[in-house]
Design a protein around this motif. Structure first.
Motif, PDB file in Angstrom:
ATOM      1  N   ILE A 123      52.558   0.520  38.988  1.00  0.00           N
ATOM      2  CA  ILE A 123      52.285   0.580  37.549  1.00  0.00           C
ATOM      3  C   ILE A 123      53.208   1.599  36.873  1.00  0.00           C
ATOM      4  O   ILE A 123      53.576   1.459  35.724  1.00  0.00           O
ATOM      5  CB  ILE A 123      50.798   0.986  37.302  1.00  0.00           C
ATOM      6  N   PHE A 124      53.615   2.625  37.639  1.00  0.00           N
ATOM      7  CA  PHE A 124      54.381   3.707  37.025  1.00  0.00           C
ATOM      8  C   PHE A 124      55.865   3.365  36.914  1.00  0.00           C
ATOM      9  O   PHE A 124      56.433   2.747  37.803  1.00  0.00           O
ATOM     10  CB  PHE A 124      54.175   5.012  37.807  1.00  0.00           C
ATOM     11  N   PRO A 125      56.476   3.780  35.798  1.00  0.00           N
ATOM     12  CA  PRO A 125      57.897   3.475  35.605  1.00  0.00           C
ATOM     13  C   PRO A 125      58.781   4.336  36.502  1.00  0.00           C
ATOM     14  O   PRO A 125      58.411   5.449  36.851  1.00  0.00           O
ATOM     15  CB  PRO A 125      58.130   3.847  34.145  1.00  0.00           C
ATOM     16  N   ARG A 126      59.932   3.775  36.891  1.00  0.00           N
ATOM     17  CA  ARG A 126      60.894   4.562  37.685  1.00  0.00           C
ATOM     18  C   ARG A 126      62.036   4.966  36.770  1.00  0.00           C
ATOM     19  O   ARG A 126      61.984   5.981  36.102  1.00  0.00           O
ATOM     20  CB  ARG A 126      61.469   3.711  38.826  1.00  0.00           C
ATOM     21  N   ASP A 127      63.047   4.080  36.721  1.00  0.00           N
ATOM     22  CA  ASP A 127      64.223   4.312  35.897  1.00  0.00           C
ATOM     23  C   ASP A 127      63.845   4.078  34.420  1.00  0.00           C
ATOM     24  O   ASP A 127      63.403   2.980  34.063  1.00  0.00           O
ATOM     25  CB  ASP A 127      65.259   3.281  36.384  1.00  0.00           C
ATOM     26  N   PRO A 128      64.007   5.092  33.550  1.00  0.00           N
ATOM     27  CA  PRO A 128      63.539   4.907  32.169  1.00  0.00           C
ATOM     28  C   PRO A 128      64.232   3.732  31.467  1.00  0.00           C
ATOM     29  O   PRO A 128      63.587   2.940  30.782  1.00  0.00           O
ATOM     30  CB  PRO A 128      63.873   6.233  31.483  1.00  0.00           C
ATOM     31  N   LEU A 129      65.560   3.621  31.651  1.00  0.00           N
ATOM     32  CA  LEU A 129      66.261   2.544  30.945  1.00  0.00           C
ATOM     33  C   LEU A 129      65.817   1.178  31.452  1.00  0.00           C
ATOM     34  O   LEU A 129      65.544   0.264  30.684  1.00  0.00           O
ATOM     35  CB  LEU A 129      67.776   2.706  31.088  1.00  0.00           C
ATOM     36  N   ALA A 130      65.716   1.069  32.807  1.00  0.00           N
ATOM     37  CA  ALA A 130      65.279  -0.208  33.383  1.00  0.00           C
ATOM     38  C   ALA A 130      63.879  -0.553  32.876  1.00  0.00           C
ATOM     39  O   ALA A 130      63.573  -1.718  32.611  1.00  0.00           O
ATOM     40  CB  ALA A 130      65.298  -0.123  34.903  1.00  0.00           C
ATOM     41  N   THR A 131      63.034   0.468  32.738  1.00  0.00           N
ATOM     42  CA  THR A 131      61.669   0.218  32.270  1.00  0.00           C
ATOM     43  C   THR A 131      61.679  -0.394  30.872  1.00  0.00           C
ATOM     44  O   THR A 131      60.978  -1.366  30.602  1.00  0.00           O
ATOM     45  CB  THR A 131      60.872   1.541  32.237  1.00  0.00           C
ATOM     46  N   PHE A 132      62.510   0.189  29.980  1.00  0.00           N
ATOM     47  CA  PHE A 132      62.487  -0.291  28.598  1.00  0.00           C
ATOM     48  C   PHE A 132      63.056  -1.705  28.454  1.00  0.00           C
ATOM     49  O   PHE A 132      62.780  -2.376  27.474  1.00  0.00           O
ATOM     50  CB  PHE A 132      63.200   0.697  27.666  1.00  0.00           C
ATOM     51  N   VAL A 133      63.883  -2.127  29.428  1.00  0.00           N
ATOM     52  CA  VAL A 133      64.367  -3.510  29.324  1.00  0.00           C
ATOM     53  C   VAL A 133      63.532  -4.469  30.195  1.00  0.00           C
ATOM     54  O   VAL A 133      63.742  -5.670  30.164  1.00  0.00           O
ATOM     55  CB  VAL A 133      65.871  -3.665  29.690  1.00  0.00           C
ATOM     56  N   SER A 134      62.591  -3.918  30.967  1.00  0.00           N
ATOM     57  CA  SER A 134      61.848  -4.774  31.903  1.00  0.00           C
ATOM     58  C   SER A 134      60.877  -5.720  31.197  1.00  0.00           C
ATOM     59  O   SER A 134      60.537  -6.776  31.701  1.00  0.00           O
ATOM     60  CB  SER A 134      61.052  -3.906  32.878  1.00  0.00           C
ATOM     61  N   GLY A 135      60.402  -5.317  30.020  1.00  0.00           N
ATOM     62  CA  GLY A 135      59.407  -6.143  29.327  1.00  0.00           C
ATOM     63  C   GLY A 135      58.004  -5.914  29.850  1.00  0.00           C
ATOM     64  O   GLY A 135      57.051  -6.502  29.353  1.00  0.00           O
ATOM     65  N   ASN A 136      57.842  -5.049  30.854  1.00  0.00           N
ATOM     66  CA  ASN A 136      56.507  -4.744  31.388  1.00  0.00           C
ATOM     67  C   ASN A 136      55.830  -3.731  30.456  1.00  0.00           C
ATOM     68  O   ASN A 136      56.127  -2.540  30.476  1.00  0.00           O
ATOM     69  CB  ASN A 136      56.655  -4.177  32.808  1.00  0.00           C
ATOM     70  N   MET A 137      54.914  -4.229  29.621  1.00  0.00           N
ATOM     71  CA  MET A 137      54.368  -3.393  28.556  1.00  0.00           C
ATOM     72  C   MET A 137      53.626  -2.177  29.066  1.00  0.00           C
ATOM     73  O   MET A 137      53.716  -1.101  28.481  1.00  0.00           O
ATOM     74  CB  MET A 137      53.440  -4.214  27.645  1.00  0.00           C
ATOM     75  N   LEU A 138      52.889  -2.341  30.171  1.00  0.00           N
ATOM     76  CA  LEU A 138      52.114  -1.206  30.668  1.00  0.00           C
ATOM     77  C   LEU A 138      53.055  -0.077  31.091  1.00  0.00           C
ATOM     78  O   LEU A 138      52.859   1.081  30.738  1.00  0.00           O
ATOM     79  CB  LEU A 138      51.216  -1.643  31.827  1.00  0.00           C
ATOM     80  N   GLN A 139      54.123  -0.447  31.819  1.00  0.00           N
ATOM     81  CA  GLN A 139      55.101   0.565  32.245  1.00  0.00           C
ATOM     82  C   GLN A 139      55.775   1.200  31.030  1.00  0.00           C
ATOM     83  O   GLN A 139      56.019   2.406  30.998  1.00  0.00           O
ATOM     84  CB  GLN A 139      56.173  -0.086  33.126  1.00  0.00           C
ATOM     85  N   ILE A 140      56.069   0.367  30.031  1.00  0.00           N
ATOM     86  CA  ILE A 140      56.746   0.890  28.838  1.00  0.00           C
ATOM     87  C   ILE A 140      55.848   1.895  28.111  1.00  0.00           C
ATOM     88  O   ILE A 140      56.285   2.977  27.712  1.00  0.00           O
ATOM     89  CB  ILE A 140      57.156  -0.276  27.904  1.00  0.00           C
TER      90      ILE A 140
END
Ligand code: ASP
Length: 460
Positions: free
Chosen positions: A177-194
């Motif tokens: 559930i937790f984000p790793r790479d901040p940039l990858a997170t913001f482009v992942s589309g996974n709202m919970l991680q974002i």
């Protein structure tokens, strides 16, 4: 000018409080009003879309099924583009809103707002699932339908059930559930991680000096304003979008599908109405009377109904919460994006009814343990899944498998799912708006009221 036109005109004038105007100008005023009032245009778009869909679909039979599906696909095109256009700004808006909502305050404020918000979401989701299960136990919609026969005749593919994580997989699930790479997170589309990434950044910003924080806050305020400006333009096309989306749905769903599952559909709608009333009562408790709430919230609620996507409606919900319902900006910026991601009372209620309905259809006795499992799973799933069309039924497949009901039973309810999706999305969006009201009202002592508000300015 007909008598009806004059009546309509008088009603509208009374509504406006402008006094009586010459009847000759009625039609022009109505057009002007339609141009100004988005909710009314959306309502007209919905009515025309439903009428058009009924006429060309199996109910009216003006077109053959294949021609109706072709026309349905084309008229739904503006609606699909509309949803995409709003989704285009949802991620920057969520990031900017959540970070600004948090970084404008202190960790103490965040703690209080966070606890009230999460508490509100959890309590209402659990209550919603219990209402759904309770109604299904009382009404027993599954006893009036022949499951085996329906499965045999169902031609639609069922969504696949995901396997339920066991105790051993749970730590890995939490880690994922937790984000790793901040940039990858913001482009992942996974709202919970974002949302989690935005919360981390917002909290970190509280601890730096205000000079260091200011440039980033200003930049995020601009991002938010740009996103809302895009939404304001896109919203002009809402009536056309709604017309096409509803025309396509009504052209697909035959009256037959509705009739064979009528008791089930009625049970879900009754449950959602009870949940809706509960939300209105909570809004009233927080100081917003039901009529005032409904008047202010009609745009996001109508859009939720037409798009079946709380995520697509999120920018409008945010603007409405701050600009029309008077919620505190910092609270709304935190509660609305978070609620869109994790608060789905309507979906949990629907899953409660659907799980019990299918258990009754197949004669599976799930008992109290099964019912508790449905409540826990529906609540947990709401947190992890995005507010997009049809997500509720996909999660339902997993819930069914875990309580021993054949997931293939979903074929029975798939035909009417879009209609119920529209209704449960209204409940989900209402829950987010009421949560924002409620937390604004009861956590205000802990909120800094001095902050400027670009959301208000950008209210569509
Ligand atoms: N469409 C719902 C929403 O966006 C989710 C669901 O129940 O399928 O809130």
């Amino acid at each position: 000018m007909t008598v009806n036109d004059a009546d309509t005109n008088n009603d509208i004038e009374a509504d406006n409080g402008n006094g009586t105007k010459p009847i000759m100008r009625g039609r022009r005023r109505l057009l002007g009003l339609l141009r100004q009032r988005l909710w009314l245009q959306v309502l007209v778009g919905m009515a025309l879309g439903i009428a058009f869909g009924l006429a060309i679909g199996p109910t009216g039979g003006l077109l053959s099924p294949s021609a109706a599906s072709l026309v349905g696909n084309w008229v739904a095109l503006p609606g699909k583009l509309f949803i995409l256009a709003i989704q285009f700004v949802v991620i920057p808006l969520v990031v900017a809103s959540v970070i600004r909502g948090i970084a404008g305050g202190s960790t103490g404020q965040l703690g209080v707002i966070g606890i009230w918000t999460i508490g509100f979401f959890l309590v209402f989701t659990v209550i919603a699932a219990i209402i759904g299960i309770g109604l299904a136990v009382l009404i027993k919609p599954g006893t009036v339908i022949d499951g085996a026969n329906n499965i045999a005749t169902a031609t639609t593919p069922t969504p696949e059930a995901a396997t339920l994580p066991g105790l051993a997989e749970f730590p890995d699930l939490l880690v994922s559930i937790f984000p790793r790479d901040p940039l990858a997170t913001f482009v992942s589309g996974n709202m919970l991680q974002i949302v989690i990434a935005a919360v981390i950044i917002g909290v970190a910003m509280i601890s730096i000096s205000s000079e260091q924080r200011r440039p980033l806050l200003d930049l995020l305020a601009s991002v938010q304003a740009v996103a809302m400006a895009v939404v304001a333009v896109v919203l002009r096309f809402a009536p056309l979008a709604v017309f096409g989306l509803l025309a396509q749905i009504t052209a697909q769903v035959g009256v037959d599908a509705l009739l064979s599952t009528a008791v089930y559909v009625a049970t879900v709608i009754l449950g959602l109405a009870i949940l809706f009333a509960l939300y209105l009562a909570t809004a009233a408790w927080a100081g917003t009377p039901p009529m005032k709430f409904l008047r202010a919230a009609r745009e996001p609620l109508l859009l939720a109904f037409s798009t079946s996507s709380s995520a697509a409606v999120m920018p409008v919900s945010l603007a409405t919460s701050v600009g029309k319902l008077g919620a505190h900006a910092a609270v709304a910026r935190f509660v609305i994006p978070l609620g869109t991601t994790i608060n789905m009372g309507g979906t949990a209620l629907y899953q409660g009814v659907a799980a019990l309905f299918l258990a009754q259809v197949f004669g599976v006795e799930i008992g109290l343990t099964g019912m508790i499992l449905v409540v826990v799973m529906a609540t947990g799933a709401a947190i992890g899944s995005p507010g997009t069309p049809g997500i509720g039924i996909i999660i339902l497949a997993t819930i069914l498998t875990s309580i021993g009901v054949p997931a293939a039973g979903i074929a029975i309810i798939l035909g009417v799912d879009r209609i119920l999706d529209m209704c449960r999305t209204v409940a989900n969006v209402t829950g987010d708006l009421v949560a924002s009201q409620f937390v604004s009202r009861y956590a205000t002592d802990h909120i800094d009221t001095a902050e400027s508000d670009s959301v208000k300015e950008a209210t569509p």
